[in-house]
Write a protein that holds these residues in place. Sequence first.
Motif, PDB file in Angstrom:
ATOM      1  N   ALA A  77       0.838  -1.209   0.000  1.00  0.00           N
ATOM      2  CA  ALA A  77       0.000   0.000   0.000  1.00  0.00           C
ATOM      3  C   ALA A  77       0.865   1.248   0.000  1.00  0.00           C
ATOM      4  CB  ALA A  77      -0.929  -0.021   1.215  1.00  0.00           C
ATOM      5  N   TRP A  78       1.947   1.241   0.800  1.00  0.00           N
ATOM      6  CA  TRP A  78       2.851   2.401   0.799  1.00  0.00           C
ATOM      7  C   TRP A  78       3.477   2.615  -0.576  1.00  0.00           C
ATOM      8  CZ3 TRP A  78       8.125   1.970  -0.252  1.00  0.00           C
ATOM      9  CH2 TRP A  78       8.827   3.188  -0.203  1.00  0.00           C
ATOM     10  N   ALA A  79       3.926   1.537  -1.209  1.00  0.00           N
ATOM     11  CA  ALA A  79       4.543   1.666  -2.536  1.00  0.00           C
ATOM     12  C   ALA A  79       3.545   2.221  -3.542  1.00  0.00           C
ATOM     13  CB  ALA A  79       5.072   0.308  -2.992  1.00  0.00           C
ATOM     14  N   ARG A  80       2.316   1.752  -3.482  1.00  0.00           N
ATOM     15  CA  ARG A  80       1.293   2.220  -4.423  1.00  0.00           C
ATOM     16  C   ARG A  80       0.984   3.698  -4.198  1.00  0.00           C
ATOM     17  NH1 ARG A  80      -1.811  -1.508  -3.362  1.00  0.00           N
ATOM     18  NH2 ARG A  80      -3.124  -0.487  -1.789  1.00  0.00           N
ATOM     19  N   GLN A  81       0.883   4.113  -2.945  1.00  0.00           N
ATOM     20  CA  GLN A  81       0.545   5.508  -2.645  1.00  0.00           C
ATOM     21  C   GLN A  81       1.684   6.463  -2.962  1.00  0.00           C
ATOM     22  OE1 GLN A  81      -0.428   5.106   1.487  1.00  0.00           O
ATOM     23  NE2 GLN A  81      -2.286   3.902   1.091  1.00  0.00           N
ATOM     24  N   SER A  82       2.923   6.012  -2.748  1.00  0.00           N
ATOM     25  CA  SER A  82       4.075   6.903  -2.929  1.00  0.00           C
ATOM     26  C   SER A  82       4.705   6.798  -4.312  1.00  0.00           C
ATOM     27  CB  SER A  82       5.141   6.583  -1.876  1.00  0.00           C
ATOM     28  OG  SER A  82       5.644   5.264  -2.067  1.00  0.00           O
ATOM     29  N   GLY A  83       4.290   5.803  -5.096  1.00  0.00           N
ATOM     30  CA  GLY A  83       4.896   5.618  -6.417  1.00  0.00           C
ATOM     31  C   GLY A  83       6.275   4.982  -6.352  1.00  0.00           C
ATOM     32  N   ALA A  84       6.627   4.397  -5.228  1.00  0.00           N
ATOM     33  CA  ALA A  84       7.945   3.765  -5.071  1.00  0.00           C
ATOM     34  C   ALA A  84       7.897   2.323  -5.572  1.00  0.00           C
ATOM     35  CB  ALA A  84       8.370   3.796  -3.602  1.00  0.00           C
ATOM     36  N   PHE A  85       9.077   1.763  -5.781  1.00  0.00           N
ATOM     37  CA  PHE A  85       9.190   0.371  -6.209  1.00  0.00           C
ATOM     38  C   PHE A  85       9.752  -0.487  -5.084  1.00  0.00           C
ATOM     39  CE2 PHE A  85       8.765   2.333 -10.333  1.00  0.00           C
ATOM     40  CZ  PHE A  85       8.090   1.368 -11.087  1.00  0.00           C
ATOM     41  N   ILE A  86       9.376  -1.756  -5.110  1.00  0.00           N
ATOM     42  CA  ILE A  86       9.871  -2.743  -4.154  1.00  0.00           C
ATOM     43  C   ILE A  86      10.764  -3.722  -4.903  1.00  0.00           C
ATOM     44  CG2 ILE A  86       9.247  -4.608  -2.565  1.00  0.00           C
ATOM     45  CD1 ILE A  86       6.502  -3.206  -2.250  1.00  0.00           C
ATOM     46  N   VAL A  87      11.972  -3.942  -4.403  1.00  0.00           N
ATOM     47  CA  VAL A  87      12.852  -4.978  -4.947  1.00  0.00           C
ATOM     48  C   VAL A  87      12.800  -6.136  -3.959  1.00  0.00           C
ATOM     49  CG1 VAL A  87      15.167  -5.595  -5.699  1.00  0.00           C
ATOM     50  CG2 VAL A  87      14.300  -3.276  -6.102  1.00  0.00           C
ATOM     51  N   GLU A  88      12.162  -7.221  -4.372  1.00  0.00           N
ATOM     52  CA  GLU A  88      11.947  -8.386  -3.523  1.00  0.00           C
ATOM     53  C   GLU A  88      13.032  -9.424  -3.805  1.00  0.00           C
ATOM     54  OE1 GLU A  88       8.483 -11.719  -2.520  1.00  0.00           O
ATOM     55  OE2 GLU A  88       8.235 -10.362  -4.231  1.00  0.00           O
ATOM     56  N   ASP A  89      13.926  -9.596  -2.850  1.00  0.00           N
ATOM     57  CA  ASP A  89      15.011 -10.569  -2.967  1.00  0.00           C
ATOM     58  C   ASP A  89      14.543 -11.872  -2.318  1.00  0.00           C
ATOM     59  OD1 ASP A  89      17.299 -12.055  -2.934  1.00  0.00           O
ATOM     60  OD2 ASP A  89      18.562 -10.554  -1.965  1.00  0.00           O
ATOM     61  N   ASP A  90      14.198 -12.851  -3.156  1.00  0.00           N
ATOM     62  CA  ASP A  90      13.634 -14.116  -2.673  1.00  0.00           C
ATOM     63  C   ASP A  90      14.690 -15.216  -2.793  1.00  0.00           C
ATOM     64  OD1 ASP A  90      11.478 -15.308  -1.477  1.00  0.00           O
ATOM     65  OD2 ASP A  90      10.505 -15.884  -3.345  1.00  0.00           O
ATOM     66  N   TYR A  91      15.818 -14.997  -2.143  1.00  0.00           N
ATOM     67  CA  TYR A  91      17.047 -15.735  -2.438  1.00  0.00           C
ATOM     68  C   TYR A  91      17.035 -17.203  -2.039  1.00  0.00           C
ATOM     69  CZ  TYR A  91      18.169 -14.918   2.511  1.00  0.00           C
ATOM     70  OH  TYR A  91      18.136 -14.886   3.877  1.00  0.00           O
ATOM     71  N   THR A  92      16.185 -17.647  -1.109  1.00  0.00           N
ATOM     72  CA  THR A  92      16.137 -19.072  -0.739  1.00  0.00           C
ATOM     73  C   THR A  92      14.689 -19.564  -0.700  1.00  0.00           C
ATOM     74  OG1 THR A  92      16.154 -18.491   1.622  1.00  0.00           O
ATOM     75  CG2 THR A  92      18.264 -19.039   0.602  1.00  0.00           C
ATOM     76  N   SER A  93      13.902 -19.152  -1.667  1.00  0.00           N
ATOM     77  CA  SER A  93      12.470 -19.436  -1.633  1.00  0.00           C
ATOM     78  C   SER A  93      12.158 -20.923  -1.752  1.00  0.00           C
ATOM     79  CB  SER A  93      11.772 -18.679  -2.767  1.00  0.00           C
ATOM     80  OG  SER A  93      12.279 -19.085  -4.038  1.00  0.00           O
ATOM     81  N   GLU A  94      13.050 -21.705  -2.370  1.00  0.00           N
ATOM     82  CA  GLU A  94      12.767 -23.127  -2.598  1.00  0.00           C
ATOM     83  C   GLU A  94      12.728 -23.942  -1.318  1.00  0.00           C
ATOM     84  OE1 GLU A  94      14.196 -21.297  -6.239  1.00  0.00           O
ATOM     85  OE2 GLU A  94      15.102 -21.440  -4.247  1.00  0.00           O
ATOM     86  N   PHE A  95      13.446 -23.482  -0.289  1.00  0.00           N
ATOM     87  CA  PHE A  95      13.658 -24.331   0.875  1.00  0.00           C
ATOM     88  C   PHE A  95      12.843 -23.847   2.078  1.00  0.00           C
ATOM     89  CE2 PHE A  95      17.607 -24.617  -1.669  1.00  0.00           C
ATOM     90  CZ  PHE A  95      17.377 -25.902  -2.147  1.00  0.00           C
ATOM     91  N   ARG A  96      11.577 -24.273   2.074  1.00  0.00           N
ATOM     92  CA  ARG A  96      10.685 -24.012   3.208  1.00  0.00           C
ATOM     93  C   ARG A  96      10.366 -25.352   3.847  1.00  0.00           C
ATOM     94  NH1 ARG A  96       7.791 -20.339   5.792  1.00  0.00           N
ATOM     95  NH2 ARG A  96       5.733 -20.851   6.599  1.00  0.00           N
ATOM     96  N   TYR A  97      10.489 -25.430   5.174  1.00  0.00           N
ATOM     97  CA  TYR A  97      10.480 -26.721   5.859  1.00  0.00           C
ATOM     98  C   TYR A  97       9.195 -27.028   6.621  1.00  0.00           C
ATOM     99  CZ  TYR A  97      15.337 -25.867   4.770  1.00  0.00           C
ATOM    100  OH  TYR A  97      16.495 -25.563   4.103  1.00  0.00           O
ATOM    101  N   SER A  98       8.296 -26.076   6.724  1.00  0.00           N
ATOM    102  CA  SER A  98       7.028 -26.332   7.402  1.00  0.00           C
ATOM    103  C   SER A  98       5.932 -25.552   6.685  1.00  0.00           C
ATOM    104  CB  SER A  98       7.094 -25.923   8.876  1.00  0.00           C
ATOM    105  OG  SER A  98       7.409 -24.563   9.016  1.00  0.00           O
TER     106      SER A  98
END
Length: 487
Positions: A283-304
């Motif tokens: 919501a903040w990014a949408r209101q302010s016109g800013a961008f989010i850089v999402e670093d999902d560096y170990t997304s494959e390894f979720r254990y629960s």
Amino acid sequence: MQGWADLYSWQLDRASRTPLSRQIYMQVCSAVASGALCAGARMPSSRAMARQLGVARASVVSAYEQLLAEGYVESRHGSGTFISNDVAGLATRRRAPRAIKRTVPTMARAFPDFERSAVQGDARPFNTGRTLIDARTADTWRTLTHRAVRQFGSNDLGYADPAGLTALRANICDYLRAARAVQCEAEQIVITAGTQQAIDIAIRVLLAPGDEVWVEDPGYPLTHAQLLLAKVRPHAIPVDDQGLIVDTGRRKAPRARAVFVTPSHQFPCGVAMSMARRLELLAWARQSGAFIVEDDYTSEFRYSGPPLASLQGLDRSEQVIYVGTLNKALFPGLRIGYAAVPRALLQAFVGARYLIDRQPATLQQEVVSQFMQQGHFAAHVRRMRQLYREQRDALAETLTRRAAGSLDVALPDQGMHLVAYLRDGTSDVEIEEAARRAGIIVRAISRFYRSARPRAGLMLGFSGFPRQLIVPAAARLARLVASRGRD
């Protein structure tokens, strides 16, 4: 003319695989560069040199011919062979330290002193960023690589799309939509060398010098270093057990143009950003016109439980650049990552990718594409997820049992490392140094804080080490920590 060459200590290594003629050539070049042989110095005749070295004259003649062709020596009819006057400026001279320092450009001095790759290359437990592959993956990789080499053709010989091979981009797109709920088309995927390059490109595309951005505190040090080199103004925003505190970001830097986050497995603490906090950040990014850089560096390894939805998948205004890597899911030497880029930024992102290093290597992309297409990647991730969970549990159990009075072990639901927090005010930097002397690699997380009050803890990678190595190393570390706590 001077005959100093007759006095020079010519020596050959007859056990070396380097041909004798090449050794002679290299010695003359070295003598000229060091100033031992000056311009105008007369060289021994080929016969005299051959006798002195105990080699066939043909070897000396071959070396002299190469030196003559490259201008190191000149032949004077009826007089012999001499060091050329044209190489008089090659001799090196010792320079005073001040002179060397003055030659370093200002921008070169601006690069921060960050951890070098040699540190991450250390194979001792519990270094981070390391992976394992089993025999099944290794055999499959060899088979696919041999097949790609056998089919090597004209497409591999020339330039290709800087965004990456179409087939690989389509496979990554399918994977991200299924596993991470990323909303994208194949054309929005850009192949990079890893998350580091993807973040570098995002900085170039999104930001100008002086722009304000949010970064996590504590956070990934190389992202912070990249922002400083780009002359951007990073604001350290604290992290709690729900992730980055958006309200603090609004107060500290309301005009920020971007935010860099690791929401699925915060670096280094390992917390996952709550859904409420994710929606608040979007919501903040949408209101302010800013961008989010999402670093999902170990997304494959979720254990629960199932993997958490990506921020990008929740975004409806295309203000998230989603960054991921196969270097963690497979092995760091692969050097293949990716970014899912909003359409409005795609042309600029590909253009920056082109200017940095033109294109990713085609042959390796083909191997990865086939590995994913044939289902090997999904099977590999399933096997490694189980293996890494067992390694995580072995590390946590050993540390807890052996040093319960000195450590609070945070068991992460995702990722390739865990954090063991130190009690009783023990310095994590001192433990880091003592552990290294004992043959154990840990990282003091207090180094990753910027403005927030540091919490002493040790970051330990568990993904790259089999259980039989983890348990004794963890026991040694526990004894070391416990003994420090009693001092």
